[in-house]
Design a protein around this motif. Structure first.
Motif, PDB file in Angstrom:
ATOM      1  N   PHE A  22     -13.979 115.654  71.434  1.00  0.00           N
ATOM      2  CA  PHE A  22     -12.779 114.943  71.059  1.00  0.00           C
ATOM      3  C   PHE A  22     -12.734 114.755  69.547  1.00  0.00           C
ATOM      4  CE2 PHE A  22     -13.662 113.702  75.410  1.00  0.00           C
ATOM      5  CZ  PHE A  22     -12.415 113.811  76.012  1.00  0.00           C
ATOM      6  N   PRO A  23     -11.548 114.666  68.951  1.00  0.00           N
ATOM      7  CA  PRO A  23     -11.457 114.447  67.500  1.00  0.00           C
ATOM      8  C   PRO A  23     -11.978 113.063  67.137  1.00  0.00           C
ATOM      9  CG  PRO A  23      -9.298 114.252  68.507  1.00  0.00           C
ATOM     10  CD  PRO A  23     -10.216 114.759  69.578  1.00  0.00           C
ATOM     11  N   ALA A  24     -12.612 112.962  65.972  1.00  0.00           N
ATOM     12  CA  ALA A  24     -13.131 111.681  65.500  1.00  0.00           C
ATOM     13  C   ALA A  24     -11.978 110.758  65.135  1.00  0.00           C
ATOM     14  CB  ALA A  24     -14.025 111.891  64.289  1.00  0.00           C
ATOM     15  N   VAL A  25     -12.148 109.483  65.440  1.00  0.00           N
ATOM     16  CA  VAL A  25     -11.132 108.495  65.070  1.00  0.00           C
ATOM     17  C   VAL A  25     -11.010 108.409  63.554  1.00  0.00           C
ATOM     18  CG1 VAL A  25     -10.492 106.055  65.189  1.00  0.00           C
ATOM     19  CG2 VAL A  25     -11.476 107.193  67.192  1.00  0.00           C
ATOM     20  N   SER A  26     -12.164 108.434  62.874  1.00  0.00           N
ATOM     21  CA  SER A  26     -12.193 108.419  61.399  1.00  0.00           C
ATOM     22  C   SER A  26     -12.615 109.795  60.911  1.00  0.00           C
ATOM     23  CB  SER A  26     -13.167 107.357  60.891  1.00  0.00           C
ATOM     24  OG  SER A  26     -12.777 106.068  61.308  1.00  0.00           O
ATOM     25  N   SER A  27     -11.748 110.450  60.170  1.00  0.00           N
ATOM     26  CA  SER A  27     -12.014 111.822  59.736  1.00  0.00           C
ATOM     27  C   SER A  27     -13.151 111.890  58.727  1.00  0.00           C
ATOM     28  CB  SER A  27     -10.750 112.439  59.128  1.00  0.00           C
ATOM     29  OG  SER A  27     -10.309 111.668  58.031  1.00  0.00           O
ATOM     30  N   HIS A  28     -13.915 112.966  58.821  1.00  0.00           N
ATOM     31  CA  HIS A  28     -15.050 113.190  57.909  1.00  0.00           C
ATOM     32  C   HIS A  28     -14.563 113.920  56.660  1.00  0.00           C
ATOM     33  CE1 HIS A  28     -19.295 113.772  56.873  1.00  0.00           C
ATOM     34  NE2 HIS A  28     -18.952 114.988  56.474  1.00  0.00           N
ATOM     35  N   SER A  29     -15.121 113.547  55.507  1.00  0.00           N
ATOM     36  CA  SER A  29     -14.702 114.182  54.257  1.00  0.00           C
ATOM     37  C   SER A  29     -15.895 114.358  53.327  1.00  0.00           C
ATOM     38  CB  SER A  29     -13.642 113.332  53.558  1.00  0.00           C
ATOM     39  OG  SER A  29     -13.188 113.961  52.375  1.00  0.00           O
ATOM     40  N   GLU A  30     -15.877 115.442  52.585  1.00  0.00           N
ATOM     41  CA  GLU A  30     -16.870 115.697  51.543  1.00  0.00           C
ATOM     42  C   GLU A  30     -16.140 116.095  50.275  1.00  0.00           C
ATOM     43  OE1 GLU A  30     -19.981 118.413  52.668  1.00  0.00           O
ATOM     44  OE2 GLU A  30     -19.907 117.764  54.773  1.00  0.00           O
ATOM     45  N   ILE A  31     -16.523 115.490  49.150  1.00  0.00           N
ATOM     46  CA  ILE A  31     -15.910 115.846  47.868  1.00  0.00           C
ATOM     47  C   ILE A  31     -16.997 116.176  46.854  1.00  0.00           C
ATOM     48  CG2 ILE A  31     -13.821 114.500  48.235  1.00  0.00           C
ATOM     49  CD1 ILE A  31     -14.974 112.323  46.461  1.00  0.00           C
ATOM     50  N   GLU A  32     -16.660 117.064  45.957  1.00  0.00           N
ATOM     51  CA  GLU A  32     -17.558 117.434  44.862  1.00  0.00           C
ATOM     52  C   GLU A  32     -16.802 117.279  43.546  1.00  0.00           C
ATOM     53  OE1 GLU A  32     -18.967 121.381  45.474  1.00  0.00           O
ATOM     54  OE2 GLU A  32     -20.095 120.882  47.292  1.00  0.00           O
ATOM     55  N   GLN A  33     -17.489 116.824  42.528  1.00  0.00           N
ATOM     56  CA  GLN A  33     -16.879 116.674  41.212  1.00  0.00           C
ATOM     57  C   GLN A  33     -17.948 116.871  40.147  1.00  0.00           C
ATOM     58  OE1 GLN A  33     -13.481 115.947  40.258  1.00  0.00           O
ATOM     59  NE2 GLN A  33     -14.436 116.678  38.372  1.00  0.00           N
ATOM     60  N   LYS A  34     -17.624 117.666  39.147  1.00  0.00           N
ATOM     61  CA  LYS A  34     -18.520 117.852  38.011  1.00  0.00           C
ATOM     62  C   LYS A  34     -17.964 117.075  36.829  1.00  0.00           C
ATOM     63  CE  LYS A  34     -21.440 121.393  35.964  1.00  0.00           C
ATOM     64  NZ  LYS A  34     -21.806 122.820  35.993  1.00  0.00           N
ATOM     65  N   VAL A  35     -18.794 116.233  36.238  1.00  0.00           N
ATOM     66  CA  VAL A  35     -18.423 115.456  35.053  1.00  0.00           C
ATOM     67  C   VAL A  35     -19.366 115.884  33.936  1.00  0.00           C
ATOM     68  CG1 VAL A  35     -18.083 113.165  34.058  1.00  0.00           C
ATOM     69  CG2 VAL A  35     -17.688 113.528  36.506  1.00  0.00           C
ATOM     70  N   GLY A  36     -18.857 116.681  33.009  1.00  0.00           N
ATOM     71  CA  GLY A  36     -19.751 117.254  32.001  1.00  0.00           C
ATOM     72  C   GLY A  36     -20.747 118.180  32.662  1.00  0.00           C
ATOM     73  N   LEU A  37     -22.020 117.816  32.603  1.00  0.00           N
ATOM     74  CA  LEU A  37     -23.077 118.608  33.238  1.00  0.00           C
ATOM     75  C   LEU A  37     -23.594 117.967  34.515  1.00  0.00           C
ATOM     76  CD1 LEU A  37     -25.127 119.515  30.019  1.00  0.00           C
ATOM     77  CD2 LEU A  37     -23.478 120.957  31.224  1.00  0.00           C
ATOM     78  N   THR A  38     -23.039 116.822  34.886  1.00  0.00           N
ATOM     79  CA  THR A  38     -23.517 116.087  36.057  1.00  0.00           C
ATOM     80  C   THR A  38     -22.687 116.433  37.279  1.00  0.00           C
ATOM     81  OG1 THR A  38     -24.190 114.252  34.618  1.00  0.00           O
ATOM     82  CG2 THR A  38     -24.051 113.803  36.973  1.00  0.00           C
ATOM     83  N   GLU A  39     -23.367 116.807  38.364  1.00  0.00           N
ATOM     84  CA  GLU A  39     -22.696 117.200  39.599  1.00  0.00           C
ATOM     85  C   GLU A  39     -22.754 116.057  40.615  1.00  0.00           C
ATOM     86  OE1 GLU A  39     -24.606 120.785  40.813  1.00  0.00           O
ATOM     87  OE2 GLU A  39     -23.826 121.962  39.123  1.00  0.00           O
ATOM     88  N   PHE A  40     -21.590 115.676  41.096  1.00  0.00           N
ATOM     89  CA  PHE A  40     -21.472 114.596  42.080  1.00  0.00           C
ATOM     90  C   PHE A  40     -21.056 115.166  43.428  1.00  0.00           C
ATOM     91  CE2 PHE A  40     -20.891 112.418  38.068  1.00  0.00           C
ATOM     92  CZ  PHE A  40     -21.489 111.174  38.257  1.00  0.00           C
ATOM     93  N   GLU A  41     -21.601 114.576  44.491  1.00  0.00           N
ATOM     94  CA  GLU A  41     -21.154 114.857  45.857  1.00  0.00           C
ATOM     95  C   GLU A  41     -20.998 113.529  46.585  1.00  0.00           C
ATOM     96  OE1 GLU A  41     -23.599 117.586  48.063  1.00  0.00           O
ATOM     97  OE2 GLU A  41     -24.027 118.790  46.286  1.00  0.00           O
ATOM     98  N   VAL A  42     -19.917 113.398  47.324  1.00  0.00           N
ATOM     99  CA  VAL A  42     -19.705 112.210  48.154  1.00  0.00           C
ATOM    100  C   VAL A  42     -19.380 112.677  49.565  1.00  0.00           C
ATOM    101  CG1 VAL A  42     -18.392 110.086  48.502  1.00  0.00           C
ATOM    102  CG2 VAL A  42     -18.814 110.912  46.175  1.00  0.00           C
ATOM    103  N   GLU A  43     -20.072 112.097  50.556  1.00  0.00           N
ATOM    104  CA  GLU A  43     -19.823 112.412  51.960  1.00  0.00           C
ATOM    105  C   GLU A  43     -19.537 111.096  52.679  1.00  0.00           C
ATOM    106  OE1 GLU A  43     -21.917 114.877  55.657  1.00  0.00           O
ATOM    107  OE2 GLU A  43     -22.905 114.734  53.701  1.00  0.00           O
ATOM    108  N   TYR A  44     -18.387 111.037  53.358  1.00  0.00           N
ATOM    109  CA  TYR A  44     -18.005 109.767  53.978  1.00  0.00           C
ATOM    110  C   TYR A  44     -17.013 109.980  55.107  1.00  0.00           C
ATOM    111  CZ  TYR A  44     -13.532 109.773  51.316  1.00  0.00           C
ATOM    112  OH  TYR A  44     -12.294 110.064  50.799  1.00  0.00           O
ATOM    113  N   ASN A  45     -16.757 108.918  55.866  1.00  0.00           N
ATOM    114  CA  ASN A  45     -15.779 108.946  56.944  1.00  0.00           C
ATOM    115  C   ASN A  45     -14.641 107.996  56.618  1.00  0.00           C
ATOM    116  OD1 ASN A  45     -17.040 110.676  59.227  1.00  0.00           O
ATOM    117  ND2 ASN A  45     -18.712 109.373  58.522  1.00  0.00           N
ATOM    118  N   ARG A  46     -13.419 108.400  56.978  1.00  0.00           N
ATOM    119  CA  ARG A  46     -12.208 107.771  56.465  1.00  0.00           C
ATOM    120  C   ARG A  46     -11.413 107.059  57.569  1.00  0.00           C
ATOM    121  NH1 ARG A  46      -8.801 111.990  53.294  1.00  0.00           N
ATOM    122  NH2 ARG A  46      -7.954 110.037  52.453  1.00  0.00           N
ATOM    123  N   PRO A  47     -11.600 105.749  57.702  1.00  0.00           N
ATOM    124  CA  PRO A  47     -10.806 105.008  58.690  1.00  0.00           C
ATOM    125  C   PRO A  47      -9.358 104.856  58.255  1.00  0.00           C
ATOM    126  CG  PRO A  47     -12.139 103.509  57.378  1.00  0.00           C
ATOM    127  CD  PRO A  47     -12.538 104.890  56.970  1.00  0.00           C
TER     128      PRO A  47
END
Length: 244
Positions: A22-47
């Motif tokens: 079944f589909p999740a009630v809160s959708s899963h999301s992953e984002i990536e962002q580079k700031v200068g030389l620093t690489e960010f990743e965020v993984e979370y669920n979205r109510p």
């Protein structure tokens, strides 16, 4: 025939016990962002708001919130940063928060393997806690909880937590300048390419660093490359004219 019947019975039995998806009630999301030389990743669920009163009821004031839904919201970055002016080592953290009406505490927690809040909260796992203003907007309601990076430059960005009519902004600063200066000091030499000298000069110009040094480097770049693009000469002209 008997063997065939047995195999068929096993297959039917397997299908009968197959797990329904079944589909999740809160959708899963992953984002990536580079700031200068620093690489960010965020993984979370979205109510979703779903016509509920969120802050102060669904998410109580003054209590630790998982800052999302389901398992931990996790943020990773590969170089040390500053969050609202406070140092935070490179690594992987669960992102918790304590919402209040006008201000939130945002917590970077070392244990990332929890479903929701830890069964036992350990202060020793708190890598950093910062305060951030909670801004309310009656005209810009966010139905689905969102984490995003905005105002991204070579050195910094804003990390925004947005849900319902509330925005919370964390100011992120990276070590881009010090990292690049170290790289230039260690690697730029007489054998470096015209491109490397140009990029070094342009970085100094963009960050308002030593103008005379930048001018020397762009001149070397022009000497090394007789067919240099016009923007090499344009940078030289800017450095000669502008005072900073």
């Amino acid at each position: 025939m008997k063997i065939t019947s047995t195999i068929l019975a096993v297959l039917i039995g397997s299908c009968a016990f197959a797990q329904l998806k079944f589909p999740a009630v809160s959708s899963h999301s992953e984002i990536e962002q580079k700031v200068g030389l620093t690489e960010f990743e965020v993984e979370y669920n979205r109510p979703n708001v779903s016509e509920r009163k969120v802050f102060g009821k669904l998410v109580p004031y003054g209590e630790v919130w998982r800052t999302g839904a389901n398992e931990n919201t996790v943020i990773k970055f590969n170089q040390p940063i500053k969050v609202n002016g406070k140092d935070l080592a490179a690594g992987e953290y669960a992102l918790y928060s304590i919402p209040n009406k006008d201000e939130w505490d945002v917590i970077f927690y070392k244990d990332t393997k929890n479903w929701g809040n830890p069964k036992e909260w350990k202060e020793s796992n708190v890598a950093l806690k910062v305060k951030a203003v909670a801004t309310k907007s009656m005209n810009n309601k966010v139905e689905t909880f969102e984490i995003r990076f905005t105002n991204v430059t070579q050195q910094k960005a804003d990390l925004v937590l947005a849900w319902d009519n509330v925005n919370v902004v964390l100011n992120i600063e990276t070590n881009t300048v010090s990292s690049v200066l170290k790289m230039i000091g260690e690697q730029l030499n007489e054998n470096s390419s015209a491109r490397d000298f140009y990029n070094s000069a342009n970085f100094y110009y963009s960050n308002k660093l030593d103008r005379n040094q930048a001018l020397k480097w762009v001149n070397i770049a022009l000497e090394k490359d007789a067919k240099a693009p016009d923007y090499y000469k344009e940078l030289k002209e800017k450095l000669e004219k502008e005072k900073y």
